[in-house]
Design an enzyme around this catalytic site. Structure first.
Site, PDB file in Angstrom:
ATOM      1  N   ASN A 108       0.816  -1.220   0.000  1.00  0.00           N
ATOM      2  CA  ASN A 108       0.000   0.000   0.000  1.00  0.00           C
ATOM      3  C   ASN A 108       0.848   1.268   0.000  1.00  0.00           C
ATOM      4  OD1 ASN A 108      -2.077  -1.770   0.051  1.00  0.00           O
ATOM      5  ND2 ASN A 108      -3.072  -0.952   1.870  1.00  0.00           N
ATOM      6  N   MET A 109       0.304   2.286  -0.652  1.00  0.00           N
ATOM      7  CA  MET A 109       0.888   3.626  -0.700  1.00  0.00           C
ATOM      8  C   MET A 109       1.634   3.986   0.584  1.00  0.00           C
ATOM      9  SD  MET A 109       0.669   6.027  -3.040  1.00  0.00           S
ATOM     10  CE  MET A 109      -0.825   6.066  -3.995  1.00  0.00           C
ATOM     11  N   LYS A 110       0.916   3.881   1.688  1.00  0.00           N
ATOM     12  CA  LYS A 110       1.419   4.372   2.972  1.00  0.00           C
ATOM     13  C   LYS A 110       2.635   3.607   3.470  1.00  0.00           C
ATOM     14  CE  LYS A 110      -0.587   4.650   7.445  1.00  0.00           C
ATOM     15  NZ  LYS A 110      -1.749   4.112   8.132  1.00  0.00           N
ATOM     16  N   GLY A 111       2.704   2.325   3.139  1.00  0.00           N
ATOM     17  CA  GLY A 111       3.849   1.539   3.575  1.00  0.00           C
ATOM     18  C   GLY A 111       3.851   1.262   5.056  1.00  0.00           C
ATOM     19  N   TYR A 112       5.024   1.238   5.649  1.00  0.00           N
ATOM     20  CA  TYR A 112       5.164   0.750   7.015  1.00  0.00           C
ATOM     21  C   TYR A 112       6.385   1.382   7.648  1.00  0.00           C
ATOM     22  CZ  TYR A 112       5.544  -2.879  10.657  1.00  0.00           C
ATOM     23  OH  TYR A 112       5.616  -3.561  11.835  1.00  0.00           O
TER      24      TYR A 112
END
Ligand code: B12
Lengths: 246, 524
Positions: free
Chosen positions: A124-128
């Protein structure tokens, strides 16, 4: 030869702590049994430092032991899928320069597994942990199919969008369900003669690169993986295959 | 309990009103619909039970043969079969399991169906009443040994007989509540398996026989420990109302029972879930089973600091849905969790603030507080320390139900020793900090007070937006748990039916009567 042993406070002492439960009621005999048990595991010395009843039929122990067993570190074989990850920008530049097109990656958490956080962290766009996910990479077309995706569906989608790589996430590992599911995935691909068409990557907290290779994946990633690790592996592998063709 | 956060009562009231408004729209839909699971649950409560030689449960056999009749209610056919054949429930179940197709039996007059309904409902009421009074009797008998929070632990070996050993050990170590976690993906089965089971993955099948086996074991251990040990299972997924029915009959004491969990975390259709949760909650309310809602899960898929208000907003919604199902506050175990990233500076202050906020806003409710899970790793030692902090907040803020964190959370479902260590930690903290909150107050500008006020403000805002677009759209746009689900998507929509004119369900009528819920469908 480089023999290594567990380290407590003196190099080579072979000191290890253990905790376990035995199905016997608490008492002196139980402790003695625990000690013998630890010795049988290969500890030349064994101290039962704590014992307590968990119920009338079970006792819990904490033990310290010392062992002469060692591992020859030089003979250990293991290699990570990626030694040093490129940054997001480097990955993009690498794709532009070598493939001259966007690369396509499809991923899912497969089988009965309903855990999405791991695959989302990668895709996802947001990542981690402040590491962006693959959707954020301008030169990557990333499709995250979510969780509980049947192997057949994932393969079908990969064919449909002409994916370069397939990402599989497996979080539930009890009774080796992940091994069975991953093996089935590879078998399905082989049956359809698609195994070589994609780069196959698997990830999850109990996955490592060696296990992945044994099952038939190109790479495996465990806890603490970020999108750039996976992206680096994929683009390098694609480059390697491209060079082989030439 | 004296309120220390000085939250605006007006804003709390506003949030409640918004929630009422939001769930009202959904309730209109619910009242005019039934589902195949609601019908099967009703059949179960009338006595339908057992399975054929392939393991297909009797309620499913009936529902399959009468698929197109769900909108009229299936109970009629079962009761008719009882009336026409003269068999008792047990005999009829056997006949159905052997192949008797009750859809083929001529319909008697409604009168004889109603006589049968009255008989079976009386039996049901008696059974439920006995369960409630037994529980209440034991709770008061052992009242002096009750401690707060109640210690809740999970067993999940896959084998019910192994679970019994683990549960008994846990109770003797100090656990007050035993939850038998369900096997992976049971929530997606459109039937409840039959009989005792010894195989499962990451959990044990919820079956009525398994409920019975564990209930018996816990009753034994209750007498020994002189504490009433509560039993919990999972009333969620495609068979939510059936599990409620089985739990009510076998005297479970708590059920995980959320109005949205299935939609968000198991991709079950929303129309199905909303309709099912209502019926389940009526059953739970009648059987005085405490429900546990699943807000804690939101904080695993979305950020615990940024999205704290989604938990509070959802608690208001769950409360309102439960109220509509005739549930008293004392049965609403609203969920929340200690799930912030442990690396955050002063994260503890926020956790403390939010836990106390929940306590002060929902002061009659048996709140269910969940431990750190997402940030638990293979470092069991760090994890044990995190659980200690959690235990501190839980006790200090007066939570009711405390699900204990396991040091091995990131590794496996708990071993016996993991549970014992967790209980030891909790008992130590609970005893050691007893009286803590009574000793302290918070400065006006303290982080703890400001954080709670901020979360409440954001909650009111969020509920206002949900009201504007409606709950369906809100879920579709990912407002809860950062998970997006389309209204027509997910599993189980084909099992939802509009109630036809003349829909007949004596179980529903009984429940509504008992709980004082107006029967809107009938009035129409
Ligand atoms: C959150 C959570 C849930 C949530 C999931 C919500 C969601 N939408 O994801 C809910 C509540 C729904 C849930 C349900 C269940 N859960 Co759960 N869950 C967890 C929990 C607490 C955290 C997992 C997590 O999000 N970690 C954070 C992410 C970022 O880490 P990660 O997944 O490891 O991912 C990283 C790496 O592994 C890697 N990675 C992962 N996937 C991939 C893929 C690729 C291609 C790559 C390259 C890398 C990669 O990169 C990620 C980032 O670094 C863990 C415990 C824990 N602390 O691990 C239990 C845990 C995983 N769950 C467990 C179980 C048993 C279940 C249930 C089966 C329980 C039940 N009986 O119902 C159900 C599963 C139902 C199902 N059908 O799967 C067990 C699994 C035990 C085992 N070893 O098999 C655990 C370990 C808890 C426990 N101790 O019992 N769970």
């Amino acid at each position: 030869m480089k023999p290594i042993k567990a380290y407590g406070d003196t190099l080579g002492d072979g000191a290890i702590q253990l905790s376990f439960t035995l199905p016997v009621s608490f008492g002196g005999k139980a402790k003695e049994a625990a000690k013998i048990y630890v010795q049988k595991m290969g500890f030349k010395s064994a101290d039962i430092v704590h014992a307590e009843p968990l119920s009338e039929e079970f006792t819990f122990f904490v033990a310290y032991g010392k062992t002469d067993n060692y591992v020859d570190y030089d003979s250990v074989e293991y290699s990570e899928a990626v030694d040093k990850a490129m940054s997001m920008d480097e990955v993009n530049a690498f794709i532009k320069q070598n493939f001259k097109r966007k690369i396509v990656i499809v991923g899912a958490c497969t089988g009965f597994d309903a855990h999405t956080v791991g695959i989302d962290a990668i895709m996802n766009m947001k990542g981690y942990n402040h590491h962006f996910g693959l959707e954020r990479y301008p030169m990557i077309e990333a499709l995250n199919m979510g969780s509980q995706v049947p192997n057949e569906k994932l393969i079908e989608q990969a064919v449909k969008i002409n994916a370069d790589a397939i990402l599989v996430s497996q979080i539930v590992t009890q009774k080796d369900t992940h091994i069975k599911n991953l093996t089935n995935f590879i078998e399905l691909l082989e049956a359809e003669k698609l195994r070589k068409r994609f780069i196959l990557v698997v990830g999850g907290p109990r996955i490592n690169n060696k296990l992945a290779a044994e099952i038939g994946f190109d790479a495996g990633f465990g806890s603490g993986t970020y999108a750039e690790d996976v992206a680096t592996f994929i683009v390098k592998k694609m480059y390697e295959r491209l060079s082989e063709k030439k | 309990m004296e309120k220390k956060l000085k939250l605006s009562e007006k804003k709390i009231e506003k949030a409640r009103t918004l929630a009422e408004n939001i769930t009202g729209k959904i309730q209109n839909y619910i009242d005019s619909h039934t589902t195949v699971a609601v019908e099967r649950a009703s059949l179960r409560l009338l006595g339908a039970d057992g399975a054929d030689k392939n393991g297909v449960p009797v309620p499913n056999i009936i529902a399959d043969s009468l698929k197109d009749k769900c909108g009229f209610g299936l109970c009629k056919y079962y009761l008719n079969a009882l009336a026409k054949t003269g068999l008792d429930v047990k005999e009829l179940n056997e006949k159905i399991a052997e192949g008797l197709d009750i859809s083929k039996i001529d319909m008697a007059d409604l009168k004889s169906v109603e006589i049968k309904a009255k008989e079976e409902i009386e039996k049901l009421d008696k059974r439920l009443e006995e369960n409630v009074s037994y529980r209440n009797k034991k709770l008061s008998e052992f009242a002096e040994n009750e401690k707060k929070p109640w210690i809740y632990v999970i067993v999940a070996t896959g084998n019910i007989y192994e679970d019994v050993k683990q549960a008994k050990a846990a109770a003797s170590q100090g656990a007050d509540i035993i939850a038998v976690i369900r096997t992976t993906a049971q929530s997606l089965l459109d039937y409840v398996p039959y009989g005792a089971t010894t195989e499962g993955f990451g959990g044990t099948y919820a079956t009525q026989e398994n409920f019975k086996i564990m209930r018996k074991a816990l009753d034994e251990v209750s007498e020994k420990e002189k504490r009433y040990i509560r039993l919990v299972n999972y009333c969620s997924g495609l068979c939510m109302p059936e599990i409620a029915a089985m739990g009510a009959m076998e005297r479970l004491d708590m059920m995980l029972n959320d109005s949205m969990y299935g939609i968000l975390f198991r991709d079950i259709n929303m129309y199905r879930t909303f309709t099912d949760q209502f019926f389940s909650r009526m059953i739970n309310a009648r059987a005085e089973i405490i429900i546990n809602t699943g807000e804690d899960n939101y904080l695993t898929t979305s950020d615990a600091v940024e999205k704290a208000h989604t938990v509070l907003a959802s608690q208001f919604l769950n409360e309102s849905f439960a109220k509509r199902a005739g549930m008293k506050e004392e049965l609403m175990g609203l969920g929340h969790a200690f799930e912030m990233n442990p690396e955050i500076k002063s994260g503890f202050l926020m956790e403390f603030s939010q836990a106390l906020m929940a306590r002060e806003i929902f002061d009659k409710h048996p709140l269910k507080y969940m431990p750190p899970t997402k940030f638990m790793t293979g470092d069991i030692f760090k994890g044990y320390a995190m659980n200690t902090m959690f235990n501190f907040v839980s006790k200090a803020t007066g939570q009711t139900i405390e699900l204990l964190g396991m040091l091995t959370e990131a590794i496996h479902t708990p071993y016996m020793q993991d549970r014992a260590l967790a209980i030891k930690n909790a008992l130590y903290v609970h005893n050691n900090i007893d009286g803590f909150l009574e000793e302290i107050e918070f400065k006006k500008d303290s982080t703890i007070r400001k954080r709670a006020a901020q979360v409440l403000d954001e909650t009111v805002q969020m509920l206002s937006s949900v009201k504007k677009i409606g709950l369906f759209k809100a879920i579709e746009s990912g407002m809860f748990a950062d998970v997006k689900r389309p209204p027509e998507g997910g599993k189980g929509l084909e099992g939802v039916f509009e109630k036809e004119n003349g829909y007949y369900n004596p179980v529903e009528k009984y429940l509504k009567n008992k709980l004082g819920i107006a029967d809107t469908a009938e009035a129409k």
